[in-house]
Design a protein around this motif. Structure first.
Motif, PDB file in Angstrom:
ATOM      1  N   GLU A 135       0.903  -1.209   0.085  1.00 47.21           N
ATOM      2  CA  GLU A 135      -0.035   0.095  -0.011  1.00 47.21           C
ATOM      3  C   GLU A 135       1.028   1.150   0.059  1.00 47.21           C
ATOM      4  O   GLU A 135       0.728   2.054  -0.796  1.00 47.21           O
ATOM      5  N   ALA A 136       1.929   1.183   0.898  1.00 46.67           N
ATOM      6  CA  ALA A 136       2.574   2.310   0.968  1.00 46.67           C
ATOM      7  C   ALA A 136       3.644   2.747  -0.408  1.00 46.67           C
ATOM      8  O   ALA A 136       3.718   3.799  -0.777  1.00 46.67           O
ATOM      9  N   ALA A 137       3.658   1.783  -1.168  1.00 52.01           N
ATOM     10  CA  ALA A 137       4.384   1.843  -2.556  1.00 52.01           C
ATOM     11  C   ALA A 137       3.392   2.425  -3.492  1.00 52.01           C
ATOM     12  O   ALA A 137       3.920   2.522  -4.731  1.00 52.01           O
ATOM     13  N   GLY A 138       2.048   2.150  -3.310  1.00 50.46           N
ATOM     14  CA  GLY A 138       1.041   2.729  -4.235  1.00 50.46           C
ATOM     15  C   GLY A 138       0.764   1.826  -4.981  1.00 50.46           C
ATOM     16  O   GLY A 138      -0.263   2.100  -6.169  1.00 50.46           O
ATOM     17  N   PHE A 139       1.032   0.528  -4.733  1.00 53.94           N
ATOM     18  CA  PHE A 139       0.354  -0.505  -5.657  1.00 53.94           C
ATOM     19  C   PHE A 139      -1.115  -0.999  -5.481  1.00 53.94           C
ATOM     20  O   PHE A 139      -1.663  -1.619  -6.224  1.00 53.94           O
ATOM     21  N   ALA A 140      -1.511  -0.459  -4.576  1.00 51.98           N
ATOM     22  CA  ALA A 140      -2.747  -0.816  -4.049  1.00 51.98           C
ATOM     23  C   ALA A 140      -3.993   0.611  -4.344  1.00 51.98           C
ATOM     24  O   ALA A 140      -4.956   0.508  -3.626  1.00 51.98           O
ATOM     25  N   ARG A 141      -3.429   1.523  -4.865  1.00 48.90           N
ATOM     26  CA  ARG A 141      -4.022   2.615  -5.153  1.00 48.90           C
ATOM     27  C   ARG A 141      -5.400   2.750  -5.452  1.00 48.90           C
ATOM     28  O   ARG A 141      -6.191   3.514  -5.478  1.00 48.90           O
ATOM     29  N   HIS A 142      -5.563   1.652  -6.351  1.00 46.76           N
ATOM     30  CA  HIS A 142      -6.946   1.564  -7.192  1.00 46.76           C
ATOM     31  C   HIS A 142      -7.943   0.616  -6.182  1.00 46.76           C
ATOM     32  O   HIS A 142      -9.197   0.329  -6.824  1.00 46.76           O
ATOM     33  N   THR A 143      -7.560   0.328  -5.005  1.00 42.51           N
ATOM     34  CA  THR A 143      -8.682  -0.706  -4.611  1.00 42.51           C
ATOM     35  C   THR A 143      -8.373  -0.484  -2.866  1.00 42.51           C
ATOM     36  O   THR A 143      -7.165  -0.081  -2.779  1.00 42.51           O
ATOM     37  N   ARG A 144      -9.190  -1.024  -1.865  1.00 44.89           N
ATOM     38  CA  ARG A 144      -8.803  -1.392  -0.559  1.00 44.89           C
ATOM     39  C   ARG A 144      -8.640  -2.788  -0.263  1.00 44.89           C
ATOM     40  O   ARG A 144      -9.613  -3.450  -0.778  1.00 44.89           O
ATOM     41  N   ILE A 145      -7.828  -3.055   0.535  1.00 47.27           N
ATOM     42  CA  ILE A 145      -7.352  -4.628   0.771  1.00 47.27           C
ATOM     43  C   ILE A 145      -7.880  -4.759   2.182  1.00 47.27           C
ATOM     44  O   ILE A 145      -7.646  -4.162   3.164  1.00 47.27           O
ATOM     45  N   HIS A 146      -8.665  -5.901   2.425  1.00 48.27           N
ATOM     46  CA  HIS A 146      -9.210  -6.386   3.832  1.00 48.27           C
ATOM     47  C   HIS A 146      -8.592  -7.610   4.035  1.00 48.27           C
ATOM     48  O   HIS A 146      -8.862  -8.439   3.280  1.00 48.27           O
ATOM     49  N   LEU A 147      -7.950  -7.777   5.176  1.00 53.90           N
ATOM     50  CA  LEU A 147      -7.819  -9.198   5.618  1.00 53.90           C
ATOM     51  C   LEU A 147      -8.521  -9.706   6.498  1.00 53.90           C
ATOM     52  O   LEU A 147      -8.686  -9.226   7.695  1.00 53.90           O
ATOM     53  N   ARG A 148      -9.385 -10.763   6.105  1.00 53.16           N
ATOM     54  CA  ARG A 148     -10.461 -11.392   7.001  1.00 53.16           C
ATOM     55  C   ARG A 148      -9.781 -12.761   7.537  1.00 53.16           C
ATOM     56  O   ARG A 148      -9.348 -13.550   6.779  1.00 53.16           O
ATOM     57  N   ARG A 149     -10.308 -12.992   8.720  1.00 56.82           N
ATOM     58  CA  ARG A 149      -9.812 -14.633   9.486  1.00 56.82           C
ATOM     59  C   ARG A 149     -11.148 -15.254   9.134  1.00 56.82           C
ATOM     60  O   ARG A 149     -11.978 -14.906   9.395  1.00 56.82           O
ATOM     61  N   GLY A 150     -10.802 -16.764   8.744  1.00 59.10           N
ATOM     62  CA  GLY A 150     -11.754 -17.390   8.553  1.00 59.10           C
ATOM     63  C   GLY A 150     -12.355 -17.897   9.752  1.00 59.10           C
ATOM     64  O   GLY A 150     -11.862 -17.574  11.018  1.00 59.10           O
ATOM     65  N   ALA A 151     -13.475 -18.459   9.631  1.00 53.83           N
ATOM     66  CA  ALA A 151     -14.363 -18.797  11.038  1.00 53.83           C
ATOM     67  C   ALA A 151     -14.063 -19.965  11.242  1.00 53.83           C
ATOM     68  O   ALA A 151     -14.790 -20.530  12.399  1.00 53.83           O
ATOM     69  N   GLY A 152     -13.261 -20.864  10.846  1.00 56.64           N
ATOM     70  CA  GLY A 152     -12.767 -22.363  11.335  1.00 56.64           C
ATOM     71  C   GLY A 152     -14.062 -23.378  10.832  1.00 56.64           C
ATOM     72  O   GLY A 152     -13.672 -24.591  11.201  1.00 56.64           O
ATOM     73  N   ALA A 153     -14.637 -23.224   9.915  1.00 58.48           N
ATOM     74  CA  ALA A 153     -15.539 -23.998   9.442  1.00 58.48           C
ATOM     75  C   ALA A 153     -15.439 -24.561   8.112  1.00 58.48           C
ATOM     76  O   ALA A 153     -15.032 -23.460   7.270  1.00 58.48           O
ATOM     77  N   TYR A 154     -15.329 -25.435   7.689  1.00 62.89           N
ATOM     78  CA  TYR A 154     -15.206 -26.151   6.513  1.00 62.89           C
ATOM     79  C   TYR A 154     -16.030 -25.528   5.450  1.00 62.89           C
ATOM     80  O   TYR A 154     -15.721 -25.195   4.263  1.00 62.89           O
ATOM     81  N   ILE A 155     -17.412 -25.383   5.759  1.00 57.53           N
ATOM     82  CA  ILE A 155     -18.458 -24.961   4.948  1.00 57.53           C
ATOM     83  C   ILE A 155     -17.877 -23.383   4.536  1.00 57.53           C
ATOM     84  O   ILE A 155     -18.563 -23.021   3.280  1.00 57.53           O
ATOM     85  N   CYS A 156     -17.274 -22.616   5.255  1.00 52.66           N
ATOM     86  CA  CYS A 156     -16.946 -21.433   4.910  1.00 52.66           C
ATOM     87  C   CYS A 156     -15.857 -21.157   3.738  1.00 52.66           C
ATOM     88  O   CYS A 156     -15.702 -20.185   3.197  1.00 52.66           O
ATOM     89  N   GLY A 157     -15.501 -22.411   3.276  1.00 56.33           N
ATOM     90  CA  GLY A 157     -14.748 -22.504   2.031  1.00 56.33           C
ATOM     91  C   GLY A 157     -15.492 -22.319   0.800  1.00 56.33           C
ATOM     92  O   GLY A 157     -15.186 -22.312  -0.333  1.00 56.33           O
ATOM     93  N   GLU A 158     -16.874 -22.908   1.000  1.00 55.30           N
ATOM     94  CA  GLU A 158     -17.857 -22.933  -0.157  1.00 55.30           C
ATOM     95  C   GLU A 158     -18.241 -21.228  -0.333  1.00 55.30           C
ATOM     96  O   GLU A 158     -18.351 -20.243   0.435  1.00 55.30           O
ATOM     97  N   GLU A 159     -17.931 -21.065  -1.747  1.00 54.67           N
ATOM     98  CA  GLU A 159     -17.951 -19.490  -1.722  1.00 54.67           C
ATOM     99  C   GLU A 159     -18.882 -18.618  -1.506  1.00 54.67           C
ATOM    100  O   GLU A 159     -18.656 -17.415  -0.909  1.00 54.67           O
ATOM    101  N   SER A 160     -20.120 -19.207  -1.547  1.00 57.57           N
ATOM    102  CA  SER A 160     -21.124 -18.187  -1.086  1.00 57.57           C
ATOM    103  C   SER A 160     -21.169 -18.144   0.581  1.00 57.57           C
ATOM    104  O   SER A 160     -21.767 -17.087   1.135  1.00 57.57           O
ATOM    105  N   ALA A 161     -21.104 -19.285   1.187  1.00 57.81           N
ATOM    106  CA  ALA A 161     -20.621 -19.069   2.526  1.00 57.81           C
ATOM    107  C   ALA A 161     -19.761 -18.390   3.143  1.00 57.81           C
ATOM    108  O   ALA A 161     -19.841 -17.631   3.897  1.00 57.81           O
TER     109      ALA A 161
END
Ligand code: SF4
Length: 427
Positions: A155-181
């Motif tokens: 981000e500091a280098a300006g390579f993400a200036r076109h978008t915002r990056i969010h890092l989210r922690r998984g919820a520990g459930a197998y089903i959360c790997g199904e894309e809509s879940a």
């Protein structure tokens, strides 16, 4: 390479006290070294207008790359579809990697995280995503630490200036790997799969058109654009195209992550990449794509491992989690293990899966299998479950009934002991 080995309770607490999430971070290619190796050049060309969207899309389409999380949808086409939807658009990275036997995304993140981030940011630029959500398996604290350190540099280098990056922690459930879940989970809700259609490319995250890609899929983007789509497509064996990262476990001499041409057969994978079968073990069968892909017999060790080649046999390659089983493994036990996993991980939203997995576990635990009832149950679950978990859950049983009759028809002479490691989840 075992980043957990040196971690103690004290070292974890110390790391947390100093603002880190894990004390034992693997040696990875950092931002400066990545730049020195030509990194972020492709992204910079996109951002400064030297490369246009059509060139990016054409490169992906020429490469024939398909979604490597398991579904295998052509990546170039998916990017094109999402881009054609009305804005604002979103992007989500599926890094949940919950399919038992799969550890390839972790492998790439622990070694070359910026290659993943660059591919992701090129994707966000291509579809003009305002926001990118990385949904990372919570059992990968080292990967999270790496991303927490490296994303701010990008981000500091300006390579993400076109978008915002969010890092989210998984919820520990197998089903959360199904894309809509996963989308539900990112939105802060319980991870229940959505009915499709509408597909996420039309109605995705927060109701917006969303590009969803697996970590490995975007990992390949930089190299495909640098070397051309034809370069990626030129790899491949037995009539297939591209490269794949296979996670190999089970009864082989050298299990692990194997970078190999798409379409390689199991026999080639074992002989050329895994040092052969483990001593004292004879190939009996294998899971080509984790539990959902079911169990194929040794007589099918010469089928190309790729999308579109295993379906005719009631299986699929999925995330290329190859689990090798031997004459020391009883397939009835393996199937029971897999079904218990599905029973545990069913989200419970729909009856065929919630009740069906429980019933299946009970039925295959019986001394005699009621094949008629199991077949009817498999049909109902396959036809009426909302998502892939319930639809594919009976694959192991169907394939054991078809190929491994000796393992459940007669219990006499059965090799004792469970198939250790055959279905071990990663956490
Ligand atoms: Fe949930 Fe299973 Fe239904 Fe999928 S098939 S929505 S995991 S209950």
């Amino acid at each position: 390479h075992a980043p957990h080995e040196n971690a103690t309770v004290e070292s974890v607490l110390d790391a947390v006290a100093h603002g880190h999430v894990h004390p034992d971070i693997p040696d990875y290619l950092g931002f400066d070294d990545y730049i020195r190796g030509g990194g972020y050049k492709m992204l910079a060309e996109c951002l400064n207008g030297a490369r246009d969207v059509d060139a990016v899309l054409k490169g992906l389409e020429d490469s024939s790359i398909r979604g490597l999380g398991g579904a295998g949808f052509p990546t170039g086409l998916k990017w094109r579809y999402v881009r054609a939807e009305p804005g604002p658009r979103m992007m989500a990275i599926n890094g949940d990697e919950g399919e038992p036997g799969t550890f390839k995304d972790r492998f790439h993140l622990e070694r070359d995280p910026h290659r993943f981030l660059e591919g992701m940011l090129i994707g966000a630029w291509t579809v003009e995503a305002t926001d990118v959500y990385i949904y990372l398996r919570d059992e990968y604290p080292q990967c999270r630490e790496i991303l927490l350190r490296e994303i701010p540099k990008v981000e500091a280098a300006g390579f993400a200036r076109h978008t915002r990056i969010h890092l989210r922690r998984g919820a520990g459930a197998y089903i959360c790997g199904e894309e809509s879940a996963m989308l539900e989970s990112i939105e802060g809700k319980r991870g229940l799969p959505r009915h499709k259609p509408p597909f996420p490319s039309v109605v995705g995250l927060f109701g917006r058109p969303t590009l969803i890609n697996n970590i490995e899929t975007v990992f390949w983007v930089r190299e495909i654009l640098e070397k051309g789509g034809a370069w990626f497509a030129s790899h491949g064996l037995n009539g297939r195209k591209g490269l794949r990262t296979f996670s190999v476990s089970g009864r082989v001499k050298e299990p692990g992550v194997k970078l190999a041409p798409a379409g390689i057969t199991l026999q080639e994978l074992i002989d050329q990449y895994c040092g052969g079968m483990a001593d004292g073990h004879t190939l009996k069968g294998y899971l080509p794509g984790g539990p959902s892909g079911g169990i194929l017999p040794a007589s099918m060790a010469n089928i190309p491992l790729d999308f579109g080649t295993l379906e005719a046999h009631g299986s699929f390659i999925g995330s290329a989690a190859v689990v090798v089983l031997s004459d020391k493994d009883n397939m009835r036990d393996v199937a029971l293990n897999l079904l218990k996993f599905f029973e545990d991980e069913s989200c419970g939203q729909c009856t065929p899966c919630r009740v069906g997995t429980e019933k299946a576990v009970r039925l295959i635990g019986e001394p005699e299998w009621d094949e008629e009832l199991l077949t009817a149950l498999a049909t109902v679950m396959g036809d009426a479950s909302i998502c892939g978990l319930g639809q594919a859950a009976m694959n192991p049983i169907k394939l054991v009934m078809k190929h491994f009759r000796d393992d459940f028809v007669s219990r006499q002479g059965r090799v004792q002991g469970p198939a250790q490691g055959a279905t071990g989840s990663q956490g």
